[in-house]
Design a protein around this motif. Structure first.
Motif, mmCIF file in Angstrom:
data_model
loop_
_atom_site.group_PDB
_atom_site.id
_atom_site.type_symbol
_atom_site.label_atom_id
_atom_site.label_comp_id
_atom_site.label_asym_id
_atom_site.label_seq_id
_atom_site.Cartn_x
_atom_site.Cartn_y
_atom_site.Cartn_z
ATOM 1 N N ALA A 58 -31.295 -18.440 -6.818
ATOM 2 C CA ALA A 58 -30.774 -18.581 -8.094
ATOM 3 C C ALA A 58 -31.589 -17.415 -9.021
ATOM 4 C CB ALA A 58 -31.549 -19.984 -8.835
ATOM 5 N N ASP A 59 -32.651 -16.996 -8.532
ATOM 6 C CA ASP A 59 -33.415 -15.801 -9.201
ATOM 7 C C ASP A 59 -32.483 -14.404 -8.835
ATOM 8 O OD1 ASP A 59 -35.191 -14.208 -10.142
ATOM 9 O OD2 ASP A 59 -36.285 -14.105 -8.572
ATOM 10 N N LEU A 60 -31.980 -14.489 -7.385
ATOM 11 C CA LEU A 60 -31.275 -13.220 -7.113
ATOM 12 C C LEU A 60 -29.854 -13.304 -7.976
ATOM 13 C CD1 LEU A 60 -31.709 -12.747 -3.545
ATOM 14 C CD2 LEU A 60 -32.730 -11.577 -5.500
ATOM 15 N N ALA A 61 -29.335 -14.306 -8.186
ATOM 16 C CA ALA A 61 -27.971 -14.620 -8.944
ATOM 17 C C ALA A 61 -28.216 -14.133 -10.162
ATOM 18 C CB ALA A 61 -27.609 -16.003 -8.644
ATOM 19 N N ARG A 62 -29.300 -14.547 -10.963
ATOM 20 C CA ARG A 62 -29.438 -13.949 -12.352
ATOM 21 C C ARG A 62 -29.708 -12.782 -12.454
ATOM 22 N NH1 ARG A 62 -32.635 -18.730 -12.143
ATOM 23 N NH2 ARG A 62 -34.379 -17.456 -11.981
ATOM 24 N N MET A 63 -30.426 -12.124 -11.408
ATOM 25 C CA MET A 63 -30.511 -10.630 -11.323
ATOM 26 C C MET A 63 -29.342 -9.923 -11.293
ATOM 27 S SD MET A 63 -32.173 -8.311 -8.182
ATOM 28 C CE MET A 63 -30.927 -8.831 -7.147
ATOM 29 N N GLU A 64 -28.238 -10.394 -10.571
ATOM 30 C CA GLU A 64 -27.032 -9.707 -10.361
ATOM 31 C C GLU A 64 -26.236 -9.966 -11.929
ATOM 32 O OE1 GLU A 64 -24.470 -10.995 -7.075
ATOM 33 O OE2 GLU A 64 -25.888 -10.267 -5.684
ATOM 34 N N ASP A 65 -26.493 -11.016 -12.523
ATOM 35 C CA ASP A 65 -25.754 -11.164 -13.961
ATOM 36 C C ASP A 65 -26.273 -10.022 -14.640
ATOM 37 O OD1 ASP A 65 -24.439 -13.491 -12.952
ATOM 38 O OD2 ASP A 65 -25.884 -14.732 -14.204
ATOM 39 N N ALA A 66 -27.511 -9.801 -14.684
ATOM 40 C CA ALA A 66 -28.092 -8.639 -15.478
ATOM 41 C C ALA A 66 -27.469 -7.182 -15.293
ATOM 42 C CB ALA A 66 -29.613 -8.729 -15.433
ATOM 43 N N LEU A 67 -27.467 -7.140 -13.945
ATOM 44 C CA LEU A 67 -26.843 -5.897 -13.407
ATOM 45 C C LEU A 67 -25.397 -5.656 -13.839
ATOM 46 C CD1 LEU A 67 -28.456 -5.422 -9.969
ATOM 47 C CD2 LEU A 67 -28.672 -3.722 -12.016
ATOM 48 N N ARG A 68 -24.774 -6.667 -13.712
ATOM 49 C CA ARG A 68 -23.231 -6.592 -14.138
ATOM 50 C C ARG A 68 -22.922 -6.403 -15.552
ATOM 51 N NH1 ARG A 68 -22.771 -10.486 -9.731
ATOM 52 N NH2 ARG A 68 -22.971 -12.199 -11.312
ATOM 53 N N ALA A 69 -23.888 -6.932 -16.279
ATOM 54 C CA ALA A 69 -23.836 -6.901 -17.815
ATOM 55 C C ALA A 69 -24.339 -5.684 -18.360
ATOM 56 C CB ALA A 69 -24.705 -8.156 -18.531
ATOM 57 N N SER A 70 -24.913 -5.070 -17.430
ATOM 58 C CA SER A 70 -25.637 -3.402 -18.043
ATOM 59 C C SER A 70 -24.332 -2.598 -17.681
ATOM 60 C CB SER A 70 -26.676 -3.060 -17.292
ATOM 61 O OG SER A 70 -26.236 -2.520 -15.790
ATOM 62 N N ALA A 71 -24.545 -1.312 -18.551
ATOM 63 C CA ALA A 71 -23.567 -0.313 -18.562
ATOM 64 C C ALA A 71 -24.164 0.698 -17.610
ATOM 65 C CB ALA A 71 -23.589 0.328 -20.113
ATOM 66 N N LEU A 72 -24.833 0.588 -16.615
ATOM 67 C CA LEU A 72 -25.371 1.344 -15.649
ATOM 68 C C LEU A 72 -24.502 1.394 -14.450
ATOM 69 C CD1 LEU A 72 -29.352 0.142 -15.566
ATOM 70 C CD2 LEU A 72 -28.052 1.651 -16.921
ATOM 71 N N ASP A 73 -24.896 2.451 -13.857
ATOM 72 C CA ASP A 73 -24.140 2.718 -12.451
ATOM 73 C C ASP A 73 -24.736 1.894 -11.217
ATOM 74 O OD1 ASP A 73 -22.320 4.525 -13.936
ATOM 75 O OD2 ASP A 73 -23.383 6.257 -13.548
ATOM 76 N N TRP A 74 -24.741 0.926 -11.504
ATOM 77 C CA TRP A 74 -24.993 -0.084 -10.248
ATOM 78 C C TRP A 74 -24.361 -0.281 -9.052
ATOM 79 C CZ3 TRP A 74 -22.132 -4.172 -9.151
ATOM 80 C CH2 TRP A 74 -21.274 -4.620 -9.895
ATOM 81 N N THR A 75 -25.207 -0.563 -8.028
ATOM 82 C CA THR A 75 -24.779 -1.112 -6.640
ATOM 83 C C THR A 75 -25.502 -2.345 -6.298
ATOM 84 O OG1 THR A 75 -23.784 0.999 -5.609
ATOM 85 C CG2 THR A 75 -24.061 -0.492 -4.326
#
Length: 222
Positions: free
Chosen positions: A148-165
């Protein structure tokens, strides 16, 4: 490249650090216990990602070409560290203008509910029957809080404007660096039940070096 590695003493983090230094990159290592960082990159910063805020992390990410994180809870007491630490990381990157970030998650997360994805798919298209109906549910019950922690972490990345992978490995092993592994966008790998920590580190460095798989979730397995 100038790289910042968070959780540099973890199972993947220490291998990522060693590989980055072997390739000649300039590395800033961030760890809760800086005295445990080995090999030493020359610049080591202390930070507890369970409590750190953006201001604490600005010196670590300023000037980096890429930020790489293997942050994740090691016990039930660490539940929440991936989300909190990643949100602080994202905020620090915004302040400094750094945009490239590569973070390790886990293969089951595509089917784990989160605030941004309350109704995820029941099954990952890359999983076989054993993983879908036996192993996957059992592992998710045991590691419910961690996932659940990792899923919320992924939410934060997808919502950012960063060049994430986001990198989603299955079972991690202490096997050698082979550079022989498969990747897939947005799903797990058919028959891919494990991958070595060394090969996950290799992929992360390649993605940083080649600016590959930007704003992609990447399954990886041998």
């Amino acid at each position: 490249m100038k790289l910042t590695i968070f959780a540099a003493t973890g199972g993947i983090g220490r291998l990522l650090l060693a590989q980055a230094l072997a390739e000649g990159h300039e590395v800033t290592a961030v760890a809760r216990r800086p005295e445990a960082v080995s090999p030493s990159p020359g610049r080591v910063l202390a930070a507890d990602l369970a409590t750190a805020d953006a201001e604490d992390l600005v010196p670590a990410v300023a000037g980096a070409d890429a930020v790489l994180s293997t942050l994740g809870g090691r016990s039930r007491d660490d539940t929440g560290v991936a989300t909190h630490g990643t949100e602080a990381m994202i905020a620090a990157m915004r302040v400094t203008g750094v945009t490239r970030v590569i973070i390790v998650s886990a293969a089951p997360i595509g089917t784990v509910p989160s605030p941004a994805r309350p109704h995820p798919p029941r099954h990952d298209p890359g999983d076989n029957g054993l993983m879908r109906y036996v192993l996957g549910p059992a592992v998710k019950r045991v590691l419910r809080g961690h996932y659940a922690d990792l899923a919320r972490m992924e939410d934060a990345l997808r919502a950012s404007a960063l060049d994430w992978t986001i990198v989603r490995p299955p079972r991690l092993t202490d096997g050698p660096l082979t550079r022989i592994y498969r990747t897939a966008h947005g799903q797990n790998l058919r028959g891919g039940t494990s991958v070595s920590r060394a090969d996950v580190a290799d992929y992360m460095l390649r993605a940083a070096r080649d600016h590959a798989d930007v704003q992609q979730i990447v399954g990886i397995a041998q």
